[in-house]
Design an enzyme around this catalytic site. Structure first.
Site: not given
Length: 402
Positions: A152, A178, A189, A275, A397, A402
């Site tokens: 992702t 992942k 997660t 991230e 985030n 989008s």
């Protein structure tokens, strides 16, 4: 010199173990990359799994748990990214069952041998026409595209292959996963998959997986958020030809070491690819009253937003580490704690050592930051992994959909 189990383990180039196949395809769940795939074993494999503890456990996760618990066997796992199929009520559960059945029909196996894994946006119905089309295009190949199809916000595929000898047979164990954001496992997660051609019964595999996850995946954190979907699944098909492994098997310690190496590597890969992260952070705690408390303190430090921001800013504000230790319930010698960063001792006997700030700033420029803490109350230890907290985390985030 006597050889250890570690000496008998070889990290190899990525390859699938004997009897396993995998493939990926672009089903249209994401715009411009593969987003579906499967793992398939020629014969039913012994299987084990661990799953997210989030109360809103997603339909694919619940179904896979139920499927594995039937007989600890799987022959295939089908997976998708781009859509989590989570918080979709009865429709989501029905779609997961349909995904399982379509895969079973395509492979001509029983649905009870198919696991399901999904990751992506929560609360959007699974586009079943795209799922059906994707499954129809999957083949029995040996390519590694699947390792990218499940990503992702990850920046790269996370993989490892380890080989060792068991009963005179070469055993291959390959893992991929992942995970980048919403990382605070117990279990959480990430999707993690381990395939091995070793022979080991499902109940023994489950015990090994559960204990190893506690020492690896459950000791990483990126942002303190636990997802609804994720899990680690292991399949062992026995194609290597060894006698089924048990705890008293001569080569069991070697296999366990290889297995732990796979999971530890994947856990650190996730932590380092958090991230927006720019650094992998490892915290090693010694002098703890128990192993559990060592693990607790290590994870508290690596999970502290203040510590993470300190590391990103290359600021040697060791007080951030002390507060993270102090807010746990672990036993601590409040007058005897030591803290070092990359070998530079910042705290001794709970007091600053007066080390030059420029030296600390310089060492915090490294891509890996290691924090060593001595609680000075016992003989136990613990380790955890995480990353720094950067501006980019907020950017990613704030625009996830989008």
């Amino acid at each position: 010199m006597q050889m250890t189990s570690e000496d008998l383990i070889e990290v190899s180039t990525f390859t699938w173990p004997k009897g396993f196949y995998a493939d990926s395809t672009h089903a249209g769940l994401k715009q411009d990359s593969d987003d579906m795939g499967w793992i398939y074993s020629e014969a039913p494999a012994d299987a084990a799994g661990v799953y997210t503890t989030n109360q809103f456990q997603a339909a694919p996760t619940k179904l896979t748990k139920q499927t594995i618990n039937l007989a600890h066997q799987l022959q295939a796992v089908v997976m998708n990214s781009g859509n989590a199929n989570s918080c979709n009520g009865n429709q989501g559960e029905g779609d997961a069952l349909m995904m399982q059945k379509m895969t079973a029909d395509r492979l001509q196996i029983q649905p009870e041998l198919v696991g399901i894994a999904s990751t992506g946006v929560i609360g959007e119905p699974l586009p079943m026409a795209k799922i059906k089309d994707g499954i129809s295009h999957l083949k029995l190949t040996k390519n590694s595209g699947l390792t990218k199809a499940i990503l992702t916000t990850d920046t790269h595929a996370k993989t490892i292959t380890v080989k060792c000898m068991v009963d005179g047979h070469e055993v291959t164990t390959t893992g991929f996963c992942k995970g980048s954001g919403m990382i605070h496992p117990n279990m959480a997660t990430m999707l993690g998959f381990v395939t091995t051609d070793a022979a080991i019964e499902g109940n023994h595999l489950q015990e090994l997986l559960s204990s190893t996850v506690d020492e690896t995946f459950n000791q990483i954190t990126v942002d303190g958020d636990t997802s609804t979907n994720d899990m680690v699944v292991v399949m062992a098909n026995g194609a290597a030809g060894n006698q089924p492994l048990q705890e008293d098997s001569q080569d069991y310690p070697t296999f366990v070491m290889a297995f732990k190496k796979v999971l530890a590597h994947l856990a650190q890969e996730i932590a380092g690819d958090g991230e927006g992260a720019s650094k992998l952070v490892e915290v090693n705690v010694t002098g703890a009253d128990s192993h559990l408390e060592g693990q607790q303190v290590a994870k508290a430090i690596v999970g502290s937003n203040l510590v993470k921001a300190m590391i990103f800013g290359k600021d040697g504000n060791w007080g951030r580490i002390m507060q993270a230790i102090g807010q746990t319930t672990a036993h601590v010698d409040v007058n005897g704690v030591s803290v070092s960063i990359n070998g530079l001792q910042l705290v001794k006997n709970s007091l600053g050592t007066g080390i030059d700030d420029d030296k600390v700033t310089k060492t915090l420029e490294q891509k890996k930051v290691t924090i060593d803490v001595d609680l000075n109350v016992g003989e136990f230890s613990g380790t955890a992994w995480g990353c720094d907290l950067t501006y980019k985390y907020v950017q990613i985030n704030a625009s996830y959909r989008s």
